[in-house]
Design a protein around this motif. Structure first.
Motif, short mmCIF file in Angstrom:
data_model
loop_
_atom_site.label_atom_id
_atom_site.label_comp_id
_atom_site.label_asym_id
_atom_site.label_seq_id
_atom_site.Cartn_x
_atom_site.Cartn_y
_atom_site.Cartn_z
N ASP A 1 -5.05 0.19 -13.81
CA ASP A 1 -4.04 0.69 -14.32
C ASP A 1 -3.35 1.71 -13.63
O ASP A 1 -2.04 1.96 -13.37
CB ASP A 1 -4.17 1.17 -15.90
N GLN A 2 -4.12 2.80 -13.15
CA GLN A 2 -3.55 3.83 -12.34
C GLN A 2 -3.27 3.19 -10.91
O GLN A 2 -2.06 3.77 -10.32
CB GLN A 2 -4.81 4.73 -11.81
N LEU A 3 -3.81 2.28 -10.21
CA LEU A 3 -3.16 1.62 -9.18
C LEU A 3 -1.76 1.09 -9.22
O LEU A 3 -1.10 1.19 -8.59
CB LEU A 3 -4.33 0.78 -8.57
N ARG A 4 -1.98 0.38 -10.34
CA ARG A 4 -0.42 -0.44 -10.59
C ARG A 4 0.64 0.47 -11.11
O ARG A 4 1.74 0.19 -10.77
CB ARG A 4 -0.70 -1.39 -11.91
N ALA A 5 0.28 1.58 -11.53
CA ALA A 5 1.35 2.85 -11.86
C ALA A 5 1.80 3.39 -10.65
O ALA A 5 3.01 4.21 -10.93
CB ALA A 5 0.70 3.75 -12.90
N LYS A 6 1.18 3.43 -9.76
CA LYS A 6 1.56 4.07 -8.45
C LYS A 6 2.64 3.49 -8.02
O LYS A 6 3.18 2.28 -8.04
CB LYS A 6 0.56 4.11 -7.36
N PRO A 7 3.88 4.31 -7.87
CA PRO A 7 5.01 3.97 -7.16
C PRO A 7 4.85 3.20 -5.68
O PRO A 7 4.12 3.77 -5.02
CB PRO A 7 6.08 5.07 -7.15
N SER A 8 5.61 2.15 -5.53
CA SER A 8 5.97 1.57 -4.28
C SER A 8 6.48 2.47 -3.27
O SER A 8 7.22 3.41 -3.44
CB SER A 8 6.38 0.26 -4.37
N ILE A 9 6.06 1.97 -2.04
CA ILE A 9 6.45 2.72 -0.81
C ILE A 9 8.15 2.46 -0.54
O ILE A 9 8.54 1.10 -0.84
CB ILE A 9 5.85 2.44 0.31
#
Length: 105
Positions: free
Chosen positions: A24-32
Motif C-alpha cells: 500500500d505504501q509503495l502504491r501510494a508513492k507518487p509517480s516520477i
C-alpha cells in the motif's frame, strides 16, 4: 514465552498484514514526473558518453605505449650492446652476494 504463544497462524497473519501495508505504501508513492525522468535519462546518457570517451582515450594511450615499447626493443638482427657475463664474472658476482649475506647475519 514459547513457540506456541503467538501461534503459527498468528505469525502468518502478521506477515501478510505487513506485506499488504508495504505494498500500500509503495502504491501510494507518487509517480516520477516525466520531465524529471527525461532529465535523469539525459544525465545518464551524458555520463555514459563521458565514460565511453574516457575508455577510448585509455585504449588509445595503451596502444601508443605498446607501440613505443615495441619500437624501443631491439630487433633480433641488431647485436646486443652488453655481452653475456663470462663464467669468472658470474662467479665473482655470486661470491659478492654470498659475502654480503654473510655480513648481514
Amino acid at each position: 514465552m514459547s513457540y506456541k504463544d503467538p501461534s503459527f497462524q498468528d505469525r502468518i497473519g502478521k506477515a501478510a498484514e505487513a506485506k499488504r501495508k508495504a505494498l500500500d505504501q509503495l502504491r501510494a508513492k507518487p509517480s516520477i514526473d516525466p520531465a524529471e525522468l527525461a532529465e535523469r535519462q539525459a544525465r545518464a546518457a551524458a555520463r555514459e558518453a563521458a565514460e565511453a570517451q574516457k575508455r577510448e582515450a585509455r585504449a588509445a594511450a595503451l596502444e601508443q605505449s605498446k607501440a613505443e615499447r615495441a619500437s624501443r626493443q631491439p630487433s633480433a638482427e641488431e647485436p646486443r650492446a652488453a655481452a653475456a657475463p663470462t663464467e669468472a664474472e658470474r662467479k665473482a658476482a655470486r661470491d659478492a652476494r654470498y659475502a654480503a649475506r654473510k655480513q648481514r647475519k
